[in-house]
Write a protein that holds these residues in place. Structure first.
Motif, PDB file in Angstrom:
ATOM      1  N   ARG A 141       0.811  -1.217   0.000  1.00 37.62           N
ATOM      2  CA  ARG A 141       0.000   0.000   0.000  1.00 37.62           C
ATOM      3  C   ARG A 141       0.845   1.269   0.000  1.00 37.62           C
ATOM      4  O   ARG A 141       0.328   2.353  -0.302  1.00 37.62           O
ATOM      5  N   ILE A 142       2.127   1.165   0.340  1.00 35.46           N
ATOM      6  CA  ILE A 142       2.989   2.354   0.299  1.00 35.46           C
ATOM      7  C   ILE A 142       4.087   2.186  -0.757  1.00 35.46           C
ATOM      8  O   ILE A 142       5.151   2.798  -0.653  1.00 35.46           O
ATOM      9  N   GLY A 143       3.822   1.364  -1.753  1.00 38.66           N
ATOM     10  CA  GLY A 143       4.679   1.342  -2.934  1.00 38.66           C
ATOM     11  C   GLY A 143       5.766   0.300  -2.979  1.00 38.66           C
ATOM     12  O   GLY A 143       6.570   0.296  -3.923  1.00 38.66           O
ATOM     13  N   PHE A 144       5.834  -0.617  -2.026  1.00 42.07           N
ATOM     14  CA  PHE A 144       6.855  -1.655  -2.063  1.00 42.07           C
ATOM     15  C   PHE A 144       6.385  -2.805  -2.959  1.00 42.07           C
ATOM     16  O   PHE A 144       5.251  -3.253  -2.870  1.00 42.07           O
ATOM     17  N   THR A 145       7.286  -3.260  -3.816  1.00 43.01           N
ATOM     18  CA  THR A 145       6.980  -4.389  -4.691  1.00 43.01           C
ATOM     19  C   THR A 145       7.774  -5.625  -4.242  1.00 43.01           C
ATOM     20  O   THR A 145       8.802  -5.501  -3.569  1.00 43.01           O
ATOM     21  N   ILE A 146       7.300  -6.794  -4.635  1.00 43.57           N
ATOM     22  CA  ILE A 146       7.934  -8.045  -4.213  1.00 43.57           C
ATOM     23  C   ILE A 146       9.128  -8.372  -5.109  1.00 43.57           C
ATOM     24  O   ILE A 146       9.051  -8.266  -6.332  1.00 43.57           O
ATOM     25  N   ALA A 147      10.225  -8.778  -4.478  1.00 44.84           N
ATOM     26  CA  ALA A 147      11.398  -9.283  -5.201  1.00 44.84           C
ATOM     27  C   ALA A 147      11.792 -10.614  -4.577  1.00 44.84           C
ATOM     28  O   ALA A 147      11.675 -10.797  -3.359  1.00 44.84           O
ATOM     29  N   GLU A 148      12.257 -11.542  -5.413  1.00 46.98           N
ATOM     30  CA  GLU A 148      12.625 -12.866  -4.926  1.00 46.98           C
ATOM     31  C   GLU A 148      13.995 -13.261  -5.439  1.00 46.98           C
ATOM     32  O   GLU A 148      14.471 -12.729  -6.457  1.00 46.98           O
ATOM     33  N   GLY A 149      14.607 -14.207  -4.746  1.00 54.38           N
ATOM     34  CA  GLY A 149      15.928 -14.678  -5.143  1.00 54.38           C
ATOM     35  C   GLY A 149      16.149 -16.104  -4.698  1.00 54.38           C
ATOM     36  O   GLY A 149      15.301 -16.696  -4.021  1.00 54.38           O
ATOM     37  N   PRO A 150      17.310 -16.687  -5.028  1.00 52.57           N
ATOM     38  CA  PRO A 150      17.569 -18.109  -4.740  1.00 52.57           C
ATOM     39  C   PRO A 150      17.784 -18.370  -3.252  1.00 52.57           C
ATOM     40  O   PRO A 150      18.313 -17.524  -2.530  1.00 52.57           O
ATOM     41  N   GLU A 151      17.401 -19.577  -2.817  1.00 60.42           N
ATOM     42  CA  GLU A 151      17.650 -19.983  -1.440  1.00 60.42           C
ATOM     43  C   GLU A 151      19.036 -20.602  -1.287  1.00 60.42           C
ATOM     44  O   GLU A 151      19.583 -20.625  -0.187  1.00 60.42           O
ATOM     45  N   ILE A 152      19.596 -21.132  -2.380  1.00 60.57           N
ATOM     46  CA  ILE A 152      20.985 -21.614  -2.380  1.00 60.57           C
ATOM     47  C   ILE A 152      21.840 -20.507  -2.987  1.00 60.57           C
ATOM     48  O   ILE A 152      21.646 -20.124  -4.135  1.00 60.57           O
ATOM     49  N   GLU A 153      22.775 -19.999  -2.215  1.00 67.11           N
ATOM     50  CA  GLU A 153      23.453 -18.756  -2.588  1.00 67.11           C
ATOM     51  C   GLU A 153      24.953 -18.879  -2.393  1.00 67.11           C
ATOM     52  O   GLU A 153      25.439 -19.768  -1.675  1.00 67.11           O
ATOM     53  N   ASN A 154      25.712 -18.001  -3.057  1.00 72.97           N
ATOM     54  CA  ASN A 154      27.157 -17.976  -2.814  1.00 72.97           C
ATOM     55  C   ASN A 154      27.491 -16.936  -1.748  1.00 72.97           C
ATOM     56  O   ASN A 154      26.648 -16.122  -1.359  1.00 72.97           O
ATOM     57  N   GLU A 155      28.719 -16.978  -1.271  1.00 75.29           N
ATOM     58  CA  GLU A 155      29.109 -16.137  -0.142  1.00 75.29           C
ATOM     59  C   GLU A 155      29.067 -14.647  -0.478  1.00 75.29           C
ATOM     60  O   GLU A 155      28.870 -13.819   0.401  1.00 75.29           O
ATOM     61  N   TRP A 156      29.258 -14.289  -1.728  1.00 73.18           N
ATOM     62  CA  TRP A 156      29.243 -12.879  -2.095  1.00 73.18           C
ATOM     63  C   TRP A 156      27.890 -12.242  -1.763  1.00 73.18           C
ATOM     64  O   TRP A 156      27.819 -11.196  -1.104  1.00 73.18           O
ATOM     65  N   TYR A 157      26.833 -12.866  -2.212  1.00 75.96           N
ATOM     66  CA  TYR A 157      25.501 -12.303  -2.001  1.00 75.96           C
ATOM     67  C   TYR A 157      24.998 -12.499  -0.575  1.00 75.96           C
ATOM     68  O   TYR A 157      24.226 -11.684  -0.073  1.00 75.96           O
ATOM     69  N   ASN A 158      25.449 -13.584   0.072  1.00 80.54           N
ATOM     70  CA  ASN A 158      24.954 -13.843   1.426  1.00 80.54           C
ATOM     71  C   ASN A 158      25.763 -13.118   2.498  1.00 80.54           C
ATOM     72  O   ASN A 158      25.229 -12.799   3.567  1.00 80.54           O
ATOM     73  N   PHE A 159      27.058 -12.838   2.209  1.00 80.37           N
ATOM     74  CA  PHE A 159      27.908 -12.223   3.219  1.00 80.37           C
ATOM     75  C   PHE A 159      28.692 -11.016   2.705  1.00 80.37           C
ATOM     76  O   PHE A 159      28.524  -9.896   3.184  1.00 80.37           O
ATOM     77  N   THR A 160      29.585 -11.253   1.743  1.00 79.88           N
ATOM     78  CA  THR A 160      30.597 -10.256   1.384  1.00 79.88           C
ATOM     79  C   THR A 160      29.995  -8.948   0.921  1.00 79.88           C
ATOM     80  O   THR A 160      30.406  -7.859   1.375  1.00 79.88           O
ATOM     81  N   ALA A 161      29.049  -8.994  -0.003  1.00 78.33           N
ATOM     82  CA  ALA A 161      28.444  -7.767  -0.515  1.00 78.33           C
ATOM     83  C   ALA A 161      27.679  -7.016   0.558  1.00 78.33           C
ATOM     84  O   ALA A 161      27.433  -5.803   0.445  1.00 78.33           O
ATOM     85  N   LEU A 162      27.321  -7.704   1.642  1.00 73.36           N
ATOM     86  CA  LEU A 162      26.603  -7.074   2.756  1.00 73.36           C
ATOM     87  C   LEU A 162      27.552  -6.527   3.810  1.00 73.36           C
ATOM     88  O   LEU A 162      27.126  -6.221   4.930  1.00 73.36           O
ATOM     89  N   ASN A 163      28.832  -6.449   3.456  1.00 75.16           N
ATOM     90  CA  ASN A 163      29.838  -5.868   4.346  1.00 75.16           C
ATOM     91  C   ASN A 163      30.079  -6.723   5.592  1.00 75.16           C
ATOM     92  O   ASN A 163      30.451  -6.209   6.638  1.00 75.16           O
ATOM     93  N   ILE A 164      29.852  -8.023   5.469  1.00 77.71           N
ATOM     94  CA  ILE A 164      30.109  -8.943   6.579  1.00 77.71           C
ATOM     95  C   ILE A 164      31.530  -9.475   6.414  1.00 77.71           C
ATOM     96  O   ILE A 164      31.832 -10.155   5.434  1.00 77.71           O
ATOM     97  N   PRO A 165      32.442  -9.173   7.338  1.00 77.51           N
ATOM     98  CA  PRO A 165      33.857  -9.547   7.166  1.00 77.51           C
ATOM     99  C   PRO A 165      34.068 -11.058   7.227  1.00 77.51           C
ATOM    100  O   PRO A 165      33.213 -11.816   7.698  1.00 77.51           O
TER     101      PRO A 165
END
Length: 332
Positions: free
Chosen positions: A120-144
């Motif tokens: 109702r305030i403009g957010f749309t749904i986005a989806e992605g894989p449940e099996i993921e590599n470390e870049w998307y699950n950790f590194t890109a999120l600034n997790i050392p």
């Protein structure tokens, strides 16, 4: 004389036959009128009958065949008539037997409600894989690299490839969206996540999350606060107080957690983590933090479900007990 006796016994069997069902009628037909019926076997004995007895024997065999046909037709008509009367006795205007309705799972109910509130305030749904590599699950999120979240005690790693994991949060969807889409971005990412935790009444090895992300020019913490307050009011109503307290997450700066409590009680419960997207996360996704800012938040679905429906043990949500699930038949 044996052939005569056999024929007479078969004739008596035909005359005494009683048929009350369709399968019995079919058995009668096969035995006495089918392609390999026993009357044919008796007729084969004609060659062994003396000439002076052949006429008598032939008449007996014809009588057997006629009686079998008459009996078959009689019972066939009788069964058809009985079936017709039964059909006519059915009142088609009467209501049919009730068909029990299925029920939606409480996690699905809460997930949909959360999605509807943010839609109702403009957010749309986005989806992605449940099996993921470390870049998307950790590194890109600034997790050392040495962060405890990367340890085997917290994350499920795929043994055939140590860099592949079962995602521990739906933040991977945020990274993938920022890589592909230029701001403004306003999404929510619902989905299942997995963490290597001890299963208790309040925690499980897999659960559901809904994470949100808003990236644009001049997005402030005040925007985040108002979004959170809006969600609390829409989902929980006016019966709950809230508090926003400082926290720490590698992918947000500043960071905050949000607690709620039912008015009149002293028990606070944390429901979500949030904060302003860390500039390094924006850079990792090729978004200039000097131009764009944004906020992110994440919440479990099970915990709001436990609160909303007074459920005291998270394990019942995955036990598939119909006695529990049928309580939500009329909840949408």
């Amino acid at each position: 004389m044996d052939a005569f006796k056999t024929a007479q016994d078969i004739l008596n069997e035909i005359e005494q036959a009683s048929i009350k069902a369709g399968d019995s009628l079919e058995q009668f037909r096969i035995r006495f009128l089918g392609s390999k019926n026993i009357i044919k076997d008796v007729m084969g004995e004609m060659k062994n009958i003396s000439n002076e007895k052949k006429k008598e024997f032939g008449q007996l065999v014809n009588t057997m065949k006629q009686k079998a046909e008459e009996k078959y037709n009689h019972f066939k008509e009788q069964l058809q008539s009985s079936s017709s009367q039964t059909a006519e006795a059915i009142d088609l205007t009467m209501p049919g037997d009730p068909i029990p309705l299925g029920s939606r799972h409480p996690v699905s109910i809460v997930r949909k409600k959360i999605i509807d509130i943010f839609a109702r305030i403009g957010f749309t749904i986005a989806e992605g894989p449940e099996i993921e590599n470390e870049w998307y699950n950790f590194t890109a999120l600034n997790i050392p690299q040495d962060h405890p979240a990367r340890d085997m005690t917290d994350t499920f790693y795929i043994q055939i490839n140590p860099e592949i994991v079962l995602r521990s949060q739906t933040s991977n969807v945020q990274i993938r969206t920022m890589e592909k889409q230029k701001p403004p971005i306003r999404i929510i990412a619902p989905g299942r996540v997995y963490r290597n935790e001890t299963i208790t009444y309040k925690s499980h090895v897999f659960f559901h999350q809904v994470e949100g992300l808003y990236i644009d020019k001049s997005v402030s913490f005040a925007d985040l606060k108002q979004t959170i307050v809006y969600f609390i009011r829409e989902f929980f109503g006016d019966d709950y107080d809230y508090r926003i307290r400082p926290s720490y997450f590698p992918f947000t700066e500043v960071s905050a957690e949000v607690d709620i409590r039912k008015k009149g009680t002293n028990r606070w419960m944390e429901i979500l983590g949030s904060g302003m997207v860390h500039p390094q996360v924006l850079r990792n996704c090729n978004i200039d933090p000097e131009i764009y800012t944004g906020f992110a938040f994440g919440m479990g679905v099970e915990r709001p479900a436990l609160l909303k429906y007074g459920i005291t043990d998270i394990r019942v949500l995955t036990e598939n007990d119909w006695r529990f699930l049928e309580q939500f038949t009329n909840v949408w």
